[in-house]
Design a protein around this motif. Sequence first.
Motif, PDB file in Angstrom:
ATOM      1  N   VAL A  23       0.813  -1.222   0.000  1.00 11.46           N
ATOM      2  CA  VAL A  23       0.000   0.000   0.000  1.00 11.46           C
ATOM      3  C   VAL A  23       0.847   1.273   0.000  1.00 11.46           C
ATOM      4  O   VAL A  23       0.308   2.375  -0.016  1.00 11.46           O
ATOM      5  CB  VAL A  23      -1.017   0.029   1.166  1.00 11.46           C
ATOM      6  N   GLY A  24       2.161   1.125   0.022  1.00 13.31           N
ATOM      7  CA  GLY A  24       3.041   2.276  -0.069  1.00 13.31           C
ATOM      8  C   GLY A  24       3.328   3.011   1.222  1.00 13.31           C
ATOM      9  O   GLY A  24       3.870   4.112   1.202  1.00 13.31           O
ATOM     10  N   ARG A  25       2.986   2.418   2.361  1.00 16.75           N
ATOM     11  CA  ARG A  25       3.282   3.054   3.648  1.00 16.75           C
ATOM     12  C   ARG A  25       4.705   2.767   4.101  1.00 16.75           C
ATOM     13  O   ARG A  25       5.200   3.412   5.018  1.00 16.75           O
ATOM     14  CB  ARG A  25       2.300   2.581   4.714  1.00 16.75           C
ATOM     15  N   PHE A  26       5.346   1.780   3.508  1.00 13.47           N
ATOM     16  CA  PHE A  26       6.705   1.389   3.896  1.00 13.47           C
ATOM     17  C   PHE A  26       7.523   1.145   2.638  1.00 13.47           C
ATOM     18  O   PHE A  26       7.084   0.436   1.734  1.00 13.47           O
ATOM     19  CB  PHE A  26       6.636   0.108   4.749  1.00 13.47           C
ATOM     20  N   ILE A  27       8.697   1.762   2.577  1.00 10.54           N
ATOM     21  CA  ILE A  27       9.604   1.535   1.454  1.00 10.54           C
ATOM     22  C   ILE A  27      10.537   0.402   1.861  1.00 10.54           C
ATOM     23  O   ILE A  27      11.222   0.494   2.880  1.00 10.54           O
ATOM     24  CB  ILE A  27      10.409   2.805   1.119  1.00 10.54           C
ATOM     25  N   PRO A  28      10.546  -0.683   1.083  1.00  5.70           N
ATOM     26  CA  PRO A  28      11.338  -1.843   1.488  1.00  5.70           C
ATOM     27  C   PRO A  28      12.838  -1.578   1.383  1.00  5.70           C
ATOM     28  O   PRO A  28      13.289  -0.761   0.585  1.00  5.70           O
ATOM     29  CB  PRO A  28      10.920  -2.915   0.486  1.00  5.70           C
ATOM     30  N   SER A  29      13.577  -2.295   2.203  1.00  2.00           N
ATOM     31  CA  SER A  29      15.032  -2.258   2.082  1.00  2.00           C
ATOM     32  C   SER A  29      15.422  -2.910   0.760  1.00  2.00           C
ATOM     33  O   SER A  29      14.624  -3.625   0.140  1.00  2.00           O
ATOM     34  CB  SER A  29      15.676  -3.030   3.234  1.00  2.00           C
ATOM     35  N   THR A  30      16.634  -2.666   0.352  1.00  2.00           N
ATOM     36  CA  THR A  30      17.141  -3.297  -0.866  1.00  2.00           C
ATOM     37  C   THR A  30      17.092  -4.809  -0.732  1.00  2.00           C
ATOM     38  O   THR A  30      16.730  -5.510  -1.682  1.00  2.00           O
ATOM     39  CB  THR A  30      18.589  -2.837  -1.137  1.00  2.00           C
ATOM     40  N   VAL A  31      17.415  -5.322   0.435  1.00  2.00           N
ATOM     41  CA  VAL A  31      17.417  -6.773   0.657  1.00  2.00           C
ATOM     42  C   VAL A  31      16.017  -7.347   0.458  1.00  2.00           C
ATOM     43  O   VAL A  31      15.837  -8.353  -0.233  1.00  2.00           O
ATOM     44  CB  VAL A  31      17.965  -7.124   2.058  1.00  2.00           C
ATOM     45  N   ILE A  32      15.014  -6.713   1.040  1.00  2.00           N
ATOM     46  CA  ILE A  32      13.641  -7.207   0.893  1.00  2.00           C
ATOM     47  C   ILE A  32      13.198  -7.118  -0.560  1.00  2.00           C
ATOM     48  O   ILE A  32      12.601  -8.056  -1.102  1.00  2.00           O
ATOM     49  CB  ILE A  32      12.665  -6.451   1.821  1.00  2.00           C
ATOM     50  N   ALA A  33      13.490  -6.003  -1.217  1.00  2.00           N
ATOM     51  CA  ALA A  33      13.117  -5.850  -2.633  1.00  2.00           C
ATOM     52  C   ALA A  33      13.763  -6.938  -3.486  1.00  2.00           C
ATOM     53  O   ALA A  33      13.106  -7.535  -4.354  1.00  2.00           O
ATOM     54  CB  ALA A  33      13.514  -4.468  -3.133  1.00  2.00           C
ATOM     55  N   LEU A  34      15.036  -7.217  -3.231  1.00  2.00           N
ATOM     56  CA  LEU A  34      15.732  -8.263  -3.995  1.00  2.00           C
ATOM     57  C   LEU A  34      15.168  -9.655  -3.702  1.00  2.00           C
ATOM     58  O   LEU A  34      15.046 -10.486  -4.608  1.00  2.00           O
ATOM     59  CB  LEU A  34      17.228  -8.222  -3.708  1.00  2.00           C
ATOM     60  N   LYS A  35      14.790  -9.911  -2.451  1.00  2.00           N
ATOM     61  CA  LYS A  35      14.197 -11.214  -2.104  1.00  2.00           C
ATOM     62  C   LYS A  35      12.856 -11.409  -2.813  1.00  2.00           C
ATOM     63  O   LYS A  35      12.556 -12.507  -3.289  1.00  2.00           O
ATOM     64  CB  LYS A  35      14.017 -11.344  -0.588  1.00  2.00           C
ATOM     65  N   ILE A  36      12.055 -10.346  -2.873  1.00  2.00           N
ATOM     66  CA  ILE A  36      10.764 -10.435  -3.567  1.00  2.00           C
ATOM     67  C   ILE A  36      10.995 -10.708  -5.051  1.00  2.00           C
ATOM     68  O   ILE A  36      10.365 -11.579  -5.645  1.00  2.00           O
ATOM     69  CB  ILE A  36       9.930  -9.153  -3.346  1.00  2.00           C
ATOM     70  N   ALA A  37      11.919  -9.968  -5.643  1.00  2.00           N
ATOM     71  CA  ALA A  37      12.226 -10.154  -7.067  1.00  2.00           C
ATOM     72  C   ALA A  37      12.754 -11.553  -7.337  1.00  2.00           C
ATOM     73  O   ALA A  37      12.354 -12.199  -8.311  1.00  2.00           O
ATOM     74  CB  ALA A  37      13.239  -9.105  -7.526  1.00  2.00           C
ATOM     75  N   ARG A  38      13.632 -12.030  -6.484  1.00  2.00           N
ATOM     76  CA  ARG A  38      14.182 -13.381  -6.656  1.00  2.00           C
ATOM     77  C   ARG A  38      13.076 -14.426  -6.543  1.00  2.00           C
ATOM     78  O   ARG A  38      13.019 -15.369  -7.330  1.00  2.00           O
ATOM     79  CB  ARG A  38      15.275 -13.641  -5.626  1.00  2.00           C
ATOM     80  N   TYR A  39      12.174 -14.246  -5.584  1.00  2.00           N
ATOM     81  CA  TYR A  39      11.087 -15.208  -5.422  1.00  2.00           C
ATOM     82  C   TYR A  39      10.234 -15.294  -6.690  1.00  2.00           C
ATOM     83  O   TYR A  39       9.915 -16.387  -7.161  1.00  2.00           O
ATOM     84  CB  TYR A  39      10.200 -14.859  -4.216  1.00  2.00           C
ATOM     85  N   PHE A  40       9.877 -14.137  -7.254  1.00  2.00           N
ATOM     86  CA  PHE A  40       9.027 -14.124  -8.443  1.00  2.00           C
ATOM     87  C   PHE A  40       9.822 -14.301  -9.743  1.00  2.00           C
ATOM     88  O   PHE A  40       9.235 -14.358 -10.823  1.00  2.00           O
ATOM     89  CB  PHE A  40       8.206 -12.838  -8.503  1.00  2.00           C
ATOM     90  N   LYS A  41      11.146 -14.368  -9.632  1.00  2.00           N
ATOM     91  CA  LYS A  41      12.034 -14.571 -10.789  1.00  2.00           C
ATOM     92  C   LYS A  41      11.861 -13.478 -11.849  1.00  2.00           C
ATOM     93  O   LYS A  41      11.748 -13.760 -13.041  1.00  2.00           O
ATOM     94  CB  LYS A  41      11.818 -15.959 -11.402  1.00  2.00           C
TER      95      LYS A  41
END
Length: 70
Positions: free
Chosen positions: A39-57
């Motif tokens: 919902v845009g209330r929290f900007i993820p850390s680089t680590v979290i963003a990369l983990k999400i991207a890796r999960y969804f490939k």
Amino acid sequence: MNERLENRIHVLRAEHRMSQSDLANEIGVSRKTISTIEVGRFIPSTVIALKIARYFKVPVEEIFMLVEGE
């Protein structure tokens, strides 16, 4: 210049038929973390963003994008 971070996490979760809790468990964060990022209330850390991207490939840029604000 006023920019905001938008994301497609909800769309990707829907395409993979998974809940916020499912994704949170897969990447090692809380469901609330996924919810607040979506919902845009929290900007993820680089680590979290990369983990999400890796999960969804997909590249991070297919999930997160900077949008010009008003």
